[in-house]
Design a protein around this motif. Structure first.
Motif, PDB file in Angstrom:
ATOM      1  N   GLN A   9     -41.856 -12.646   1.348  1.00 22.23           N
ATOM      2  CA  GLN A   9     -41.377 -13.383   0.181  1.00 22.23           C
ATOM      3  C   GLN A   9     -40.195 -14.263   0.609  1.00 22.23           C
ATOM      4  OE1 GLN A   9     -41.677 -11.655  -3.866  1.00 22.23           O
ATOM      5  NE2 GLN A   9     -41.370  -9.701  -2.829  1.00 22.23           N
ATOM      6  N   ASP A  10     -40.207 -15.511   0.131  1.00 28.16           N
ATOM      7  CA  ASP A  10     -39.187 -16.491   0.504  1.00 28.16           C
ATOM      8  C   ASP A  10     -38.322 -16.807  -0.713  1.00 28.16           C
ATOM      9  OD1 ASP A  10     -37.642 -18.434   1.612  1.00 28.16           O
ATOM     10  OD2 ASP A  10     -39.261 -19.869   1.954  1.00 28.16           O
ATOM     11  N   PHE A  11     -37.048 -16.376  -0.679  1.00 25.07           N
ATOM     12  CA  PHE A  11     -36.087 -16.658  -1.743  1.00 25.07           C
ATOM     13  C   PHE A  11     -35.022 -17.657  -1.278  1.00 25.07           C
ATOM     14  CE2 PHE A  11     -37.761 -12.396  -2.522  1.00 25.07           C
ATOM     15  CZ  PHE A  11     -38.175 -12.509  -3.837  1.00 25.07           C
ATOM     16  N   SER A  12     -35.271 -18.319  -0.160  1.00 17.81           N
ATOM     17  CA  SER A  12     -34.244 -19.195   0.412  1.00 17.81           C
ATOM     18  C   SER A  12     -33.978 -20.417  -0.455  1.00 17.81           C
ATOM     19  CB  SER A  12     -34.644 -19.629   1.822  1.00 17.81           C
ATOM     20  OG  SER A  12     -35.862 -20.364   1.810  1.00 17.81           O
ATOM     21  N   GLY A  13     -34.928 -20.828  -1.276  1.00 19.12           N
ATOM     22  CA  GLY A  13     -34.690 -21.946  -2.179  1.00 19.12           C
ATOM     23  C   GLY A  13     -34.166 -21.528  -3.531  1.00 19.12           C
ATOM     24  N   GLN A  14     -33.925 -20.213  -3.726  1.00 17.30           N
ATOM     25  CA  GLN A  14     -33.504 -19.719  -5.025  1.00 17.30           C
ATOM     26  C   GLN A  14     -32.121 -19.065  -5.016  1.00 17.30           C
ATOM     27  OE1 GLN A  14     -36.639 -17.254  -6.816  1.00 17.30           O
ATOM     28  NE2 GLN A  14     -38.100 -18.140  -5.375  1.00 17.30           N
ATOM     29  N   LEU A  15     -31.777 -18.406  -3.906  1.00 14.30           N
ATOM     30  CA  LEU A  15     -30.519 -17.683  -3.825  1.00 14.30           C
ATOM     31  C   LEU A  15     -29.738 -18.102  -2.593  1.00 14.30           C
ATOM     32  CD1 LEU A  15     -31.591 -14.022  -4.704  1.00 14.30           C
ATOM     33  CD2 LEU A  15     -30.205 -15.528  -6.100  1.00 14.30           C
ATOM     34  N   SER A  16     -28.418 -18.236  -2.746  1.00 18.20           N
ATOM     35  CA  SER A  16     -27.524 -18.464  -1.616  1.00 18.20           C
ATOM     36  C   SER A  16     -26.399 -17.441  -1.703  1.00 18.20           C
ATOM     37  CB  SER A  16     -26.949 -19.881  -1.644  1.00 18.20           C
ATOM     38  OG  SER A  16     -26.097 -20.094  -0.537  1.00 18.20           O
ATOM     39  N   ILE A  17     -26.227 -16.652  -0.653  1.00 17.94           N
ATOM     40  CA  ILE A  17     -25.266 -15.558  -0.650  1.00 17.94           C
ATOM     41  C   ILE A  17     -24.025 -15.992   0.117  1.00 17.94           C
ATOM     42  CG2 ILE A  17     -24.865 -13.158   0.014  1.00 17.94           C
ATOM     43  CD1 ILE A  17     -27.899 -12.738  -0.155  1.00 17.94           C
ATOM     44  N   PRO A  18     -22.857 -16.107  -0.545  1.00 19.91           N
ATOM     45  CA  PRO A  18     -21.648 -16.550   0.164  1.00 19.91           C
ATOM     46  C   PRO A  18     -20.955 -15.399   0.881  1.00 19.91           C
ATOM     47  CG  PRO A  18     -21.166 -16.293  -2.168  1.00 19.91           C
ATOM     48  CD  PRO A  18     -22.633 -15.957  -1.991  1.00 19.91           C
ATOM     49  N   MET A  19     -20.560 -15.630   2.138  1.00 19.26           N
ATOM     50  CA  MET A  19     -19.800 -14.668   2.930  1.00 19.26           C
ATOM     51  C   MET A  19     -18.875 -15.448   3.859  1.00 19.26           C
ATOM     52  SD  MET A  19     -22.592 -11.637   3.796  1.00 19.26           S
ATOM     53  CE  MET A  19     -23.976 -12.702   4.224  1.00 19.26           C
ATOM     54  N   ALA A  20     -17.717 -14.876   4.182  1.00 21.85           N
ATOM     55  CA  ALA A  20     -16.717 -15.588   4.968  1.00 21.85           C
ATOM     56  C   ALA A  20     -16.688 -15.115   6.414  1.00 21.85           C
ATOM     57  CB  ALA A  20     -15.334 -15.407   4.345  1.00 21.85           C
ATOM     58  N   GLN A  21     -16.277 -16.012   7.304  1.00 24.07           N
ATOM     59  CA  GLN A  21     -16.044 -15.639   8.697  1.00 24.07           C
ATOM     60  C   GLN A  21     -15.073 -14.457   8.751  1.00 24.07           C
ATOM     61  OE1 GLN A  21     -14.383 -19.423   9.772  1.00 24.07           O
ATOM     62  NE2 GLN A  21     -16.115 -19.956  11.070  1.00 24.07           N
ATOM     63  N   GLY A  22     -15.451 -13.418   9.489  1.00 25.99           N
ATOM     64  CA  GLY A  22     -14.589 -12.250   9.616  1.00 25.99           C
ATOM     65  C   GLY A  22     -14.688 -11.272   8.479  1.00 25.99           C
ATOM     66  N   GLY A  23     -15.476 -11.583   7.450  1.00 20.45           N
ATOM     67  CA  GLY A  23     -15.590 -10.703   6.284  1.00 20.45           C
ATOM     68  C   GLY A  23     -16.577  -9.572   6.501  1.00 20.45           C
ATOM     69  N   THR A  24     -16.309  -8.440   5.870  1.00 17.24           N
ATOM     70  CA  THR A  24     -17.210  -7.287   5.887  1.00 17.24           C
ATOM     71  C   THR A  24     -17.718  -7.055   4.470  1.00 17.24           C
ATOM     72  OG1 THR A  24     -16.057  -6.269   7.751  1.00 17.24           O
ATOM     73  CG2 THR A  24     -17.432  -4.821   6.392  1.00 17.24           C
ATOM     74  N   TYR A  25     -19.035  -6.876   4.325  1.00 17.91           N
ATOM     75  CA  TYR A  25     -19.660  -6.862   3.004  1.00 17.91           C
ATOM     76  C   TYR A  25     -20.607  -5.668   2.854  1.00 17.91           C
ATOM     77  CZ  TYR A  25     -17.808 -11.552   2.979  1.00 17.91           C
ATOM     78  OH  TYR A  25     -16.955 -12.616   3.055  1.00 17.91           O
ATOM     79  N   GLY A  26     -20.640  -5.154   1.647  1.00 13.32           N
ATOM     80  CA  GLY A  26     -21.513  -4.035   1.351  1.00 13.32           C
ATOM     81  C   GLY A  26     -22.976  -4.435   1.273  1.00 13.32           C
ATOM     82  N   VAL A  27     -23.837  -3.490   1.665  1.00 11.66           N
ATOM     83  CA  VAL A  27     -25.287  -3.693   1.685  1.00 11.66           C
ATOM     84  C   VAL A  27     -25.944  -2.497   1.006  1.00 11.66           C
ATOM     85  CG1 VAL A  27     -27.310  -3.731   3.192  1.00 11.66           C
ATOM     86  CG2 VAL A  27     -25.292  -5.085   3.784  1.00 11.66           C
ATOM     87  N   ALA A  28     -26.891  -2.758   0.117  1.00  7.27           N
ATOM     88  CA  ALA A  28     -27.722  -1.709  -0.476  1.00  7.27           C
ATOM     89  C   ALA A  28     -29.152  -2.244  -0.561  1.00  7.27           C
ATOM     90  CB  ALA A  28     -27.201  -1.310  -1.856  1.00  7.27           C
TER      91      ALA A  28
END
Length: 369
Positions: free
Chosen positions: A164-183
């Motif tokens: 499934q391709d959601f690349s044209g629907q969602l953009s997830i912002p994250m910063a250089q050096g940032g740590t982010y939760g995943v579920a």
């Protein structure tokens, strides 16, 4: 310490007095009061198709702000005399990375423009690059049910194929050096099975997932939700790129594996922000409960955690001075309750900042005396 001068460096030393002796003064510590004419340093954005809602931290000494923006590398468009630390930009180009900077105007003059921040408009046809194909051969019995990455949730469910391709629907912002939760949650038709999830990000935007450190997450085999964190390296290229999430029965699937038995692949856009960007998460802001407001002797919080994470709670007064801070190395998933004692604080306006991993929620509050 009341009645300090604005925008001033102060030094202090501490002496310990005991019942039998007096210790020597410590070495000198310093702090600086707010009130300087400075450019904002914290930015956030929310994009709906081709409209961007931008906000930045207010500067106490500001009389107004000037904001300039442009498509990445293009000519600047400047908006002058903004009276609030926010602005709406409409009718932007679709699927485009925009850069913007903010200048503070004070009674003593104007600051240089701030560091450059960026946002990405929607309407893409696949994060621009052409990537290798990947697909699970059979996703009829097990599939990727939903993902939450950096506070962005997508309930994808089972697709008609193993991709499934959601690349044209969602953009997830994250910063250089940032740590982010995943579920990452698997879905099943009848029986559950052990699954292995992996997350790949094209960190240098060269159209593949084979470079060093582009595999950011691998779960242990499990029939339940996989949780953890991913970290965006400081060397990652700022801008829009592709993220691929794979799920396979009992073993890991490579970023370009084709036709493996049982599992699914999903693609997303990721917008890598410059270091220092703060993600004010709308879902977290909507689910955070803070009461009462106005408050007096104490302030109560109900903190929603989808997974175990580091948590920081900070309270700032109207000058930007931090007056309360509570930090947790790890807080367990669930609705966690806590109380801040505020009886010794003076009345006025305050800003509460809740940080879960690298995601923030903020709330303006009033203390009545």
């Amino acid at each position: 310490m009341p009645n300090l001068q604005a925008c001033t460096e102060y030094e202090f030393r501490v002496e310990t007095i005991c019942d039998t002796s007096v210790a020597n003064f410590t070495s000198i510590f310093t702090f600086k009061t707010d009130g300087c004419c400075e450019a904002p340093v914290s930015f956030s954005d929310s994009v709906v198709v081709t409209t961007a809602y931008l906000s930045f931290d207010a500067v106490l000494a500001a009389q107004s702000y000037n904001l300039r923006y442009r498509p990445q590398g293009g000519p600047w468009v400047t908006m002058n005399n903004l009276t609030a630390p926010s602005v709406i930009l409409s009718n932007l180009d679709s699927c485009t990375t925009y850069e913007y900077q903010v200048q503070t105007v004070c009674d003593t003059g104007s600051t240089p423009f701030s560091i450059t921040s960026s946002f990405f408009t929607k309407g893409c046809l696949g994060c621009e690059q052409t990537y290798c194909a990947a697909v699970g051969d059979d996703n009829s019995q097990e599939w990727i049910q939903d993902i939450t990455i950096a506070g962005v949730f997508n309930n994808s469910g089972a697709g008609s194929t193993g991709y499934q391709d959601f690349s044209g629907q969602l953009s997830i912002p994250m910063a250089q050096g940032g740590t982010y939760g995943v579920a990452l949650t698997p879905g099943y038709s009848v029986f559950s099975f052990d699954e292995v999830f992996q997350i790949f990000v094209d960190l240098n935007a060269d159209g593949d997932f084979v470079d060093a450190n582009e595999l950011l997450f691998t779960s242990s085999p499990s029939a339940t939700q996989a949780t953890g964190t991913i970290t965006i390296p400081m060397t990652s290229q700022v801008g829009v790129t592709r993220m691929r999430v794979t799920m396979r029965y009992e073993q890991a699937a490579g970023a370009c594996d084709m036709g493996y038995d049982f599992g699914e692949v999903e693609d997303y856009c990721v917008e890598i922000k410059p270091m220092g960007w703060v993600n004010v998460d709308a879902r977290l802001e909507n689910s955070l409960v803070v009461y009462p407001n106005p408050f007096n002797q104490e302030l109560n919080l109900e903190i929603p955690l989808e997974y175990s994470s580091t948590v920081a709670v900070r309270l700032f007064d109207i000058t930007g001075k931090q007056v309360r801070a509570v930090n947790f190395d790890e807080m367990q998933a669930g609705i966690q309750k806590m109380t801040l004692n505020t009886g010794d604080l003076p009345g006025g306006l305050y800003l509460l900042d809740l940080q879960i991993g690298n995601e923030h929620a903020r709330r303006k509050l009033t203390l009545l005396k």
